[in-house]
Design a protein around this motif. Structure first.
Motif, PDB file in Angstrom:
ATOM      1  N   ASP A   4       0.642  -1.590   0.050  1.00  0.00           N
ATOM      2  CA  ASP A   4      -0.039   0.086  -0.496  1.00  0.00           C
ATOM      3  C   ASP A   4       1.266   1.432  -0.466  1.00  0.00           C
ATOM      4  N   PRO A   5       0.231   1.917  -0.861  1.00  0.00           N
ATOM      5  CA  PRO A   5       1.642   3.827  -0.879  1.00  0.00           C
ATOM      6  C   PRO A   5       1.767   4.165   0.551  1.00  0.00           C
ATOM      7  N   ALA A   6       0.435   4.117   1.651  1.00  0.00           N
ATOM      8  CA  ALA A   6       0.284   4.751   1.915  1.00  0.00           C
ATOM      9  C   ALA A   6       1.044   4.145   3.069  1.00  0.00           C
ATOM     10  N   ILE A   7       1.290   2.986   3.468  1.00  0.00           N
ATOM     11  CA  ILE A   7       2.357   2.247   4.508  1.00  0.00           C
ATOM     12  C   ILE A   7       3.902   2.773   3.876  1.00  0.00           C
ATOM     13  N   ILE A   8       3.992   2.523   2.466  1.00  0.00           N
ATOM     14  CA  ILE A   8       5.025   3.081   2.152  1.00  0.00           C
ATOM     15  C   ILE A   8       5.924   4.061   2.840  1.00  0.00           C
ATOM     16  N   GLU A   9       4.656   5.591   2.672  1.00  0.00           N
ATOM     17  CA  GLU A   9       4.785   6.777   3.129  1.00  0.00           C
ATOM     18  C   GLU A   9       4.957   6.477   4.789  1.00  0.00           C
ATOM     19  N   GLN A  10       4.183   6.254   5.500  1.00  0.00           N
ATOM     20  CA  GLN A  10       4.406   5.782   6.789  1.00  0.00           C
ATOM     21  C   GLN A  10       6.144   5.301   7.127  1.00  0.00           C
ATOM     22  N   GLN A  11       6.842   4.745   6.678  1.00  0.00           N
ATOM     23  CA  GLN A  11       7.985   3.712   6.622  1.00  0.00           C
ATOM     24  C   GLN A  11       9.347   4.967   6.182  1.00  0.00           C
ATOM     25  N   ARG A  12       8.824   5.533   4.710  1.00  0.00           N
ATOM     26  CA  ARG A  12       9.652   6.559   4.762  1.00  0.00           C
ATOM     27  C   ARG A  12       9.733   8.074   6.050  1.00  0.00           C
ATOM     28  N   ILE A  13       8.581   8.447   6.198  1.00  0.00           N
ATOM     29  CA  ILE A  13       8.102   9.275   7.547  1.00  0.00           C
ATOM     30  C   ILE A  13       9.057   8.625   8.853  1.00  0.00           C
ATOM     31  N   ALA A  14       9.134   7.304   9.413  1.00  0.00           N
ATOM     32  CA  ALA A  14       9.584   6.906  10.456  1.00  0.00           C
ATOM     33  C   ALA A  14      11.443   6.689  10.388  1.00  0.00           C
ATOM     34  N   GLU A  15      11.785   6.838   9.122  1.00  0.00           N
ATOM     35  CA  GLU A  15      12.922   6.702   8.959  1.00  0.00           C
ATOM     36  C   GLU A  15      13.650   8.108   8.681  1.00  0.00           C
ATOM     37  N   ASN A  16      12.681   9.341   7.871  1.00  0.00           N
ATOM     38  CA  ASN A  16      12.900  10.759   8.051  1.00  0.00           C
ATOM     39  C   ASN A  16      13.410  11.406   9.702  1.00  0.00           C
ATOM     40  N   CYS A  31      15.238   4.618  17.008  1.00  0.00           N
ATOM     41  CA  CYS A  31      13.226   4.750  18.922  1.00  0.00           C
ATOM     42  C   CYS A  31      15.091   4.707  19.144  1.00  0.00           C
ATOM     43  N   PRO A  32      14.699   5.473  20.899  1.00  0.00           N
ATOM     44  CA  PRO A  32      15.569   4.953  21.432  1.00  0.00           C
ATOM     45  C   PRO A  32      15.464   3.139  22.052  1.00  0.00           C
ATOM     46  N   LYS A  33      14.175   3.031  22.213  1.00  0.00           N
ATOM     47  CA  LYS A  33      14.392   1.300  22.137  1.00  0.00           C
ATOM     48  C   LYS A  33      14.816   0.520  21.154  1.00  0.00           C
ATOM     49  N   GLY A  34      15.371   1.097  20.201  1.00  0.00           N
ATOM     50  CA  GLY A  34      16.085   0.606  18.511  1.00  0.00           C
ATOM     51  C   GLY A  34      15.096   0.406  17.702  1.00  0.00           C
ATOM     52  N   GLY A  35      15.306   0.124  16.898  1.00  0.00           N
ATOM     53  CA  GLY A  35      15.304  -0.155  14.922  1.00  0.00           C
ATOM     54  C   GLY A  35      14.967   1.537  14.960  1.00  0.00           C
ATOM     55  N   LEU A  36      13.957   1.540  13.889  1.00  0.00           N
ATOM     56  CA  LEU A  36      13.153   2.968  13.356  1.00  0.00           C
ATOM     57  C   LEU A  36      11.685   3.148  14.848  1.00  0.00           C
ATOM     58  N   HIS A  37      10.864   3.720  14.449  1.00  0.00           N
ATOM     59  CA  HIS A  37       9.740   4.178  15.170  1.00  0.00           C
ATOM     60  C   HIS A  37       8.644   3.474  14.723  1.00  0.00           C
ATOM     61  N   GLU A  38       8.108   2.901  15.615  1.00  0.00           N
ATOM     62  CA  GLU A  38       7.047   2.267  14.543  1.00  0.00           C
ATOM     63  C   GLU A  38       5.657   3.542  15.156  1.00  0.00           C
ATOM     64  N   LEU A  39       5.629   4.503  14.331  1.00  0.00           N
ATOM     65  CA  LEU A  39       4.472   5.320  14.159  1.00  0.00           C
ATOM     66  C   LEU A  39       2.770   4.693  13.452  1.00  0.00           C
ATOM     67  N   ARG A  40       2.105   5.143  15.334  1.00  0.00           N
ATOM     68  CA  ARG A  40       0.832   5.354  15.189  1.00  0.00           C
ATOM     69  C   ARG A  40      -0.301   6.544  15.104  1.00  0.00           C
ATOM     70  N   SER A  41      -1.007   6.601  14.780  1.00  0.00           N
ATOM     71  CA  SER A  41      -1.895   7.936  15.208  1.00  0.00           C
ATOM     72  C   SER A  41      -3.697   7.522  15.637  1.00  0.00           C
ATOM     73  N   TYR A  42      -3.942   8.338  16.823  1.00  0.00           N
ATOM     74  CA  TYR A  42      -4.468   8.499  17.363  1.00  0.00           C
ATOM     75  C   TYR A  42      -5.623   9.384  17.151  1.00  0.00           C
ATOM     76  N   TYR A  43      -6.625   9.299  17.355  1.00  0.00           N
ATOM     77  CA  TYR A  43      -7.283  10.421  17.735  1.00  0.00           C
ATOM     78  C   TYR A  43      -7.597  11.234  19.206  1.00  0.00           C
ATOM     79  N   THR A  44      -7.444  12.206  19.123  1.00  0.00           N
ATOM     80  CA  THR A  44      -6.829  13.247  20.747  1.00  0.00           C
ATOM     81  C   THR A  44      -8.217  13.118  21.830  1.00  0.00           C
ATOM     82  N   HIS A  45      -8.064  12.801  22.738  1.00  0.00           N
ATOM     83  CA  HIS A  45      -9.132  13.206  23.698  1.00  0.00           C
ATOM     84  C   HIS A  45     -10.343  13.948  23.308  1.00  0.00           C
TER      85      HIS A  45
END
Length: 89
Positions: A15-27, A31-45
């Motif tokens: 999916d092109p959206a998943i490729i874009e998420q991975q590109r943003i994580a690389e930029n 991550c302090p816990k190792g590897g790249l950040h695993e980004l997730r988007s949540y609605y605010t409270h």
């Protein structure tokens, strides 16, 4: 190997959206816990609160999300990425 004609051969296209998420994580850098950040988007409270009070916050243009790393819980401001499936033709 399956001879079923409906089964795709090889790797399915990503999916092109998943490729874009991975590109943003690389930029964002490592991550302090190792590897790249695993980004997730949540609605605010606030968005969820108004969704229950008004029923349709998008009708009034109020829908905010925050982007968080699942590994280290770091919140990234002004990082927005497309949801999976949203960039398909």
């Amino acid at each position: 190997m399956s001879s079923y004609p409906g089964k795709p051969q090889g790797n399915p296209p990503e999916d092109p959206a998943i490729i874009e998420q991975q590109r943003i994580a690389e930029n964002l850098g490592p991550c302090p816990k190792g590897g790249l950040h695993e980004l997730r988007s949540y609605y605010t409270h606030g968005t969820l609160f108004w969704a229950f009070i008004l029923g349709l916050p998008r009708l009034f243009g109020y829908s905010k999300k925050k982007t968080v790393c699942k590994k280290c819980n770091e919140t990234f401001k002004d990082v927005h990425f497309p949801e999976a499936g949203s960039m398909n033709k």
